[in-house]
Design a protein around this motif. Structure first.
Motif, PDB file in Angstrom:
ATOM      1  N   MET A   1       0.819  -1.207   0.000  1.00  0.00           N
ATOM      2  CA  MET A   1       0.000   0.000   0.000  1.00  0.00           C
ATOM      3  C   MET A   1       0.856   1.263   0.000  1.00  0.00           C
ATOM      4  SD  MET A   1      -3.407  -0.665   2.241  1.00  0.00           S
ATOM      5  CE  MET A   1      -4.756  -1.514   1.440  1.00  0.00           C
ATOM      6  N   PHE A  16      -5.690   1.737   6.410  1.00  0.00           N
ATOM      7  CA  PHE A  16      -5.455   0.296   6.391  1.00  0.00           C
ATOM      8  C   PHE A  16      -4.111  -0.073   7.023  1.00  0.00           C
ATOM      9  CE2 PHE A  16      -8.648   0.174   2.872  1.00  0.00           C
ATOM     10  CZ  PHE A  16      -9.534  -0.685   3.520  1.00  0.00           C
ATOM     11  N   LEU A  20      -3.211  -3.079   9.605  1.00  0.00           N
ATOM     12  CA  LEU A  20      -2.346  -4.149   9.107  1.00  0.00           C
ATOM     13  C   LEU A  20      -1.078  -4.269   9.945  1.00  0.00           C
ATOM     14  CD1 LEU A  20      -2.774  -3.598   5.266  1.00  0.00           C
ATOM     15  CD2 LEU A  20      -3.600  -5.547   6.587  1.00  0.00           C
ATOM     16  N   LEU A  78     -11.482  -5.498  10.094  1.00  0.00           N
ATOM     17  CA  LEU A  78     -10.460  -5.239   9.077  1.00  0.00           C
ATOM     18  C   LEU A  78     -10.753  -6.037   7.812  1.00  0.00           C
ATOM     19  CD1 LEU A  78      -7.762  -4.148   8.030  1.00  0.00           C
ATOM     20  CD2 LEU A  78      -6.615  -5.974   9.313  1.00  0.00           C
ATOM     21  N   GLU A  79     -11.088  -7.310   7.964  1.00  0.00           N
ATOM     22  CA  GLU A  79     -11.412  -8.141   6.801  1.00  0.00           C
ATOM     23  C   GLU A  79     -12.605  -7.564   6.031  1.00  0.00           C
ATOM     24  OE1 GLU A  79     -11.726 -12.366   7.479  1.00  0.00           O
ATOM     25  OE2 GLU A  79     -10.366 -12.227   9.181  1.00  0.00           O
ATOM     26  N   GLU A  81     -13.711  -4.475   6.001  1.00  0.00           N
ATOM     27  CA  GLU A  81     -13.392  -3.192   5.376  1.00  0.00           C
ATOM     28  C   GLU A  81     -12.543  -3.391   4.124  1.00  0.00           C
ATOM     29  OE1 GLU A  81     -12.002   1.326   6.655  1.00  0.00           O
ATOM     30  OE2 GLU A  81     -11.667  -0.345   8.032  1.00  0.00           O
ATOM     31  N   LEU A  82     -11.587  -4.305   4.186  1.00  0.00           N
ATOM     32  CA  LEU A  82     -10.776  -4.616   3.004  1.00  0.00           C
ATOM     33  C   LEU A  82     -11.635  -5.193   1.895  1.00  0.00           C
ATOM     34  CD1 LEU A  82      -7.554  -6.153   4.630  1.00  0.00           C
ATOM     35  CD2 LEU A  82      -7.615  -4.189   3.072  1.00  0.00           C
ATOM     36  N   SER A  83     -12.568  -6.069   2.252  1.00  0.00           N
ATOM     37  CA  SER A  83     -13.450  -6.683   1.260  1.00  0.00           C
ATOM     38  C   SER A  83     -14.299  -5.631   0.564  1.00  0.00           C
ATOM     39  CB  SER A  83     -14.346  -7.722   1.942  1.00  0.00           C
ATOM     40  OG  SER A  83     -15.209  -8.330   1.001  1.00  0.00           O
ATOM     41  N   ILE A  86     -12.065  -3.522  -1.825  1.00  0.00           N
ATOM     42  CA  ILE A  86     -11.719  -4.234  -3.059  1.00  0.00           C
ATOM     43  C   ILE A  86     -12.937  -4.353  -3.976  1.00  0.00           C
ATOM     44  CG2 ILE A  86     -10.978  -6.467  -3.981  1.00  0.00           C
ATOM     45  CD1 ILE A  86      -9.284  -6.743  -1.379  1.00  0.00           C
TER      46      ILE A  86
END
Length: 236
Positions: A1, A16, A20, A78-79, A81-83, A86
């Motif tokens: 990132m 993020f 992370l 976190l998962e 929000e990343l999903s 993307i």
């Protein structure tokens, strides 16, 4: 990132990366415990059985903590929000500003920027450099390797020689850091003995273990100088 900050934007990267980094720290604790226990079991000195049991318990504790983290609400958030990020894909601004950017053009800019930073930091390390400097260089080399792996999916031949060189550099720096980490574990173990043990043999075993890691650190530092020269040659 961080490598694609100019495309993703400061807000996205900062949001993020904070989470992370938190996850990476918890993964790192389990990884360090694993590696230290593995290395200690390969050629244990006499009387090291008590230390190996100490490490085994440390590993169990690290994994118990990691399971809690991975099953916790913060990791789930976190998962999710990343999903969502993307799935949303690039914004209209991203498409307008970077839609015509080729992978090759991006690679030239991103790889060269990261490489120059890595070279500058590596050149500053001498025989008296603190262990923390070598550790920071290891992390930087690891991130650089990730970049090369990413771009090698479409330009495998272009980055092959440099990738192999940075792998060798990572191996040496990783070995050095593993020895430094092992020393910290041995120090914790020795401190526990002063409180819980009356057996002088266990303290002697800890001293032998510490000496072995000191020798490993010295050996990897000598190897680093040669490996760094090889990496520099591959990078120029």
């Amino acid at each position: 990132m961080k490598a694609f900050r100019s495309i993703l934007g400061d807000e996205v990267v900062s949001r993020f990366n904070a989470e992370l980094r938190w996850l990476a720290r918890n993964l790192g604790h389990a990884r360090d415990a694993d590696v230290t226990e593995r290395d200690a079991g390969q050629a244990p000195p006499s009387g090291a059985g008590h230390y190996q049991r100490f490490l085994a318990q440390e590993t169990v504790s690290a994994y118990d903590q990691l399971v809690e983290v991975l099953q916790g609400e913060r990791c789930a958030a976190l998962e999710n929000e990343l999903s969502r990020f993307i799935s949303a894909g690039p914004t209209a601004t991203m498409r307008q500003q970077f839609g015509g950017l080729s992978i090759a053009e991006c690679a030239r800019e991103v790889v060269q920027t990261a490489l120059q930073k890595l070279l500058a930091h590596g050149d500053a390390i001498d025989a008296d450099a603190a262990a923390t400097q070598l550790h920071k260089l290891r992390i930087e080399a690891k991130r650089f390797r990730y970049l090369l792996d990413f771009f090698s999916t479409v330009q495998p031949e272009k980055w092959l020689q440099l990738t192999e060189a940075v792998k060798r550099l990572q191996d040496i720096l990783g070995e050095h850091q593993d020895a430094v980490t092992a020393q910290a574990r041995i120090a914790d173990y020795a401190a526990s003995l002063t409180e819980d043990s009356d057996d002088p043999g266990e303290l002697l075993s800890a001293a032998r273990l510490m000496r072995a890691e000191t020798e490993r650190i010295a050996a990897t530092r000598q190897q680093f100088a040669e490996t760094w020269s090889e990496f520099r040659a591959a990078a120029t």
